[in-house]
Enzyme design. Structure first.
Site, PDB file in Angstrom:
ATOM      1  N   HIS A  27       0.713   1.392 -13.140  1.00 44.28           N
ATOM      2  CA  HIS A  27       1.498   0.244 -13.598  1.00 44.28           C
ATOM      3  C   HIS A  27       2.977   0.627 -13.608  1.00 44.28           C
ATOM      4  CE1 HIS A  27       2.329  -3.532 -15.577  1.00 44.28           C
ATOM      5  NE2 HIS A  27       3.152  -2.870 -16.359  1.00 44.28           N
TER       6      HIS A  27
ATOM      7  N   GLY B  33       0.779  -1.231   0.000  1.00 44.47           N
ATOM      8  CA  GLY B  33       0.000   0.000   0.000  1.00 44.47           C
ATOM      9  C   GLY B  33       0.810   1.280   0.000  1.00 44.47           C
ATOM     10  N   THR B  34       2.023   1.260  -0.576  1.00 46.06           N
ATOM     11  CA  THR B  34       2.794   2.516  -0.602  1.00 46.06           C
ATOM     12  C   THR B  34       2.136   3.527  -1.538  1.00 46.06           C
ATOM     13  OG1 THR B  34       4.319   1.865  -2.382  1.00 46.06           O
ATOM     14  CG2 THR B  34       4.964   1.303  -0.123  1.00 46.06           C
ATOM     15  N   ASN B  35       1.469   3.064  -2.568  1.00 38.34           N
ATOM     16  CA  ASN B  35       0.754   4.014  -3.442  1.00 38.34           C
ATOM     17  C   ASN B  35      -0.474   4.588  -2.736  1.00 38.34           C
ATOM     18  OD1 ASN B  35       1.949   4.363  -6.249  1.00 38.34           O
ATOM     19  ND2 ASN B  35       2.118   2.145  -5.938  1.00 38.34           N
TER      20      ASN B  35
ATOM     21  N   ILE C 102      -7.671  -9.522 -11.617  1.00 37.04           N
ATOM     22  CA  ILE C 102      -8.185  -9.141 -12.931  1.00 37.04           C
ATOM     23  C   ILE C 102      -9.684  -8.851 -12.790  1.00 37.04           C
ATOM     24  CG2 ILE C 102      -8.656 -10.009 -15.276  1.00 37.04           C
ATOM     25  CD1 ILE C 102      -5.732  -9.541 -14.993  1.00 37.04           C
ATOM     26  N   LEU C 103     -10.134  -7.786 -13.451  1.00 39.26           N
ATOM     27  CA  LEU C 103     -11.555  -7.429 -13.412  1.00 39.26           C
ATOM     28  C   LEU C 103     -12.157  -7.640 -14.801  1.00 39.26           C
ATOM     29  CD1 LEU C 103     -11.115  -4.202 -11.270  1.00 39.26           C
ATOM     30  CD2 LEU C 103     -12.092  -6.378 -10.502  1.00 39.26           C
TER      31      LEU C 103
ATOM     32  N   ASN D 221      -5.541   2.860 -12.906  1.00 43.50           N
ATOM     33  CA  ASN D 221      -4.554   1.894 -12.431  1.00 43.50           C
ATOM     34  C   ASN D 221      -3.170   2.490 -12.560  1.00 43.50           C
ATOM     35  OD1 ASN D 221      -3.497  -0.735 -11.637  1.00 43.50           O
ATOM     36  ND2 ASN D 221      -2.877  -0.999 -13.779  1.00 43.50           N
TER      37      ASN D 221
ATOM     38  N   MET E 105      -4.015  -6.704  -7.136  1.00 35.24           N
ATOM     39  CA  MET E 105      -3.579  -7.824  -7.958  1.00 35.24           C
ATOM     40  C   MET E 105      -4.736  -8.774  -8.263  1.00 35.24           C
ATOM     41  SD  MET E 105      -0.515  -6.890  -8.362  1.00 35.24           S
ATOM     42  CE  MET E 105       0.848  -6.014  -7.591  1.00 35.24           C
TER      43      MET E 105
HETATM   44  C1  GAR Z   1       3.358  -1.040  -7.424  1.00 34.61           C
HETATM   45  O1  GAR Z   1       4.656  -1.002  -7.957  1.00 34.61           O
HETATM   46  C2  GAR Z   1       2.337  -1.038  -8.541  1.00 34.61           C
HETATM   47  O2  GAR Z   1       2.696  -0.236  -9.628  1.00 34.61           O
HETATM   48  C3  GAR Z   1       2.338  -2.474  -8.930  1.00 34.61           C
HETATM   49  O3  GAR Z   1       2.407  -3.179  -7.712  1.00 34.61           O
HETATM   50  C4  GAR Z   1       3.089  -2.374  -6.740  1.00 34.61           C
HETATM   51  C5  GAR Z   1       2.199  -2.227  -5.522  1.00 34.61           C
HETATM   52  O4  GAR Z   1       2.874  -1.589  -4.471  1.00 34.61           O
HETATM   53  N1  GAR Z   1       1.159  -2.823  -9.697  1.00 34.61           N
HETATM   54  C6  GAR Z   1       1.153  -3.688 -10.697  1.00 34.61           C
HETATM   55  O5  GAR Z   1       2.113  -4.330 -11.039  1.00 34.61           O
HETATM   56  C7  GAR Z   1      -0.194  -3.817 -11.405  1.00 34.61           C
HETATM   57  N2  GAR Z   1      -0.041  -4.487 -12.672  1.00 34.61           N
HETATM   58  P1  GAR Z   1       2.099  -0.915  -3.267  1.00 34.61           P
HETATM   59  O6  GAR Z   1       1.124  -1.941  -2.671  1.00 34.61           O
HETATM   60  O7  GAR Z   1       3.200  -0.580  -2.273  1.00 34.61           O
HETATM   61  O8  GAR Z   1       1.396   0.307  -3.767  1.00 34.61           O
END
Ligand code: GAR
Length: 202
Positions: free
Chosen positions: A113, A14-16, A96-97, A111, A94
């Site tokens: 990526h 969940g850093t994003n 698919i929808l 999203n 993570m």
């Molecule tokens: C992030 O790097 C995000 O871009 C990636 O997973 C990580 C989640 O980190 N997403 C994908 O690869 C989607 N195809 P987070 O939980 O720390 O935000």
């Protein structure tokens, strides 16, 4: 002004989500408000981040839906409707929808990526796998993309992108961290404000 109600969907660290919470705290998402976090994993650390920020969070797993994708999506949609959500942000979600789901929120799902789409994207490219593939290919520049979500994995219209240099000695883990710091945590809040503003002005 009525703010765009945002739900953030997560699966892991969940850093994003944290970048969005912090940007909101700094007043950088004036047209939107994060009102709900949904995790599809009960042990996602993102749930702790939501709790610390005082944002209501729920867990909806596919397993609890009998492993049935349709039931899983219906449960998600019911929760989103119950909270009157205008905009869905997939932040490390993570799962698919299906088109049934993406059609229900057309141009209202974002999203993030961790590559410059159309490189290293689509089915099977997620998390560290993306950075491993970029290093194996030997690209000199990678980055991150925020895009609208449609029925094609990583195929929706691009909203923002930011490039990040590959450096000597990079491992997938080191590169993942740099892409997050230099690109994802910056462009995700920016894109969320761009779309929140559009939706708030409708
Ligand atoms: C992030 O790097 C995000 O871009 C990636 O997973 C990580 C989640 O980190 N997403 C994908 O690869 C989607 N195809 P987070 O939980 O720390 O935000």
């Amino acid at each position: 002004m009525v703010k765009t109600k945002i739900a953030v969907l997560v699966s892991g660290g969940g850093t994003n989500l944290q970048a969005l919470i912090d940007a909101q705290g700094r007043g950088e998402i004036p047209h939107g408000e994060i009102v709900l976090v949904i995790a599809n994993k009960a042990d996602a650390y993102a749930l702790t981040r939501a709790e610390q920020a005082g944002i209501p969070a729920v867990v909806i797993t596919k397993a609890a839906c009998g492993g049935d994708q349709e039931v899983f999506e219906e449960t998600l949609l019911a929760q989103l409707a119950a909270c009157d959500i205008d905009l869905i942000v997939l932040a490390g979600f993570m799962a698919i929808l299906s088109q049934r789901f993406t059609d229900a929120y057309e141009k209202r799902i974002l999203n993030v990526h961790p590559s410059l789409i159309p490189s290293f994207c689509g089915e099977g490219f997620y998390g560290l796998r993306v950075h491993k593939a970029a290093l194996e290919k030997g690209v000199k520049v990678t980055g991150a993309t925020v895009h609208y979500v449609n029925e094609i994995p990583d195929g929706g219209e691009i909203i923002l992108q930011k490039a990040v240099e590959i450096e000597a000695g990079d491992t997938p883990e080191i590169l993942q961290r740099r892409v997050m710091e230099q690109a994802e945590w910056k462009i995700l809040p920016q894109a969320v404000e761009i779309v929140s503003k559009k939706l708030a002005n409708r």
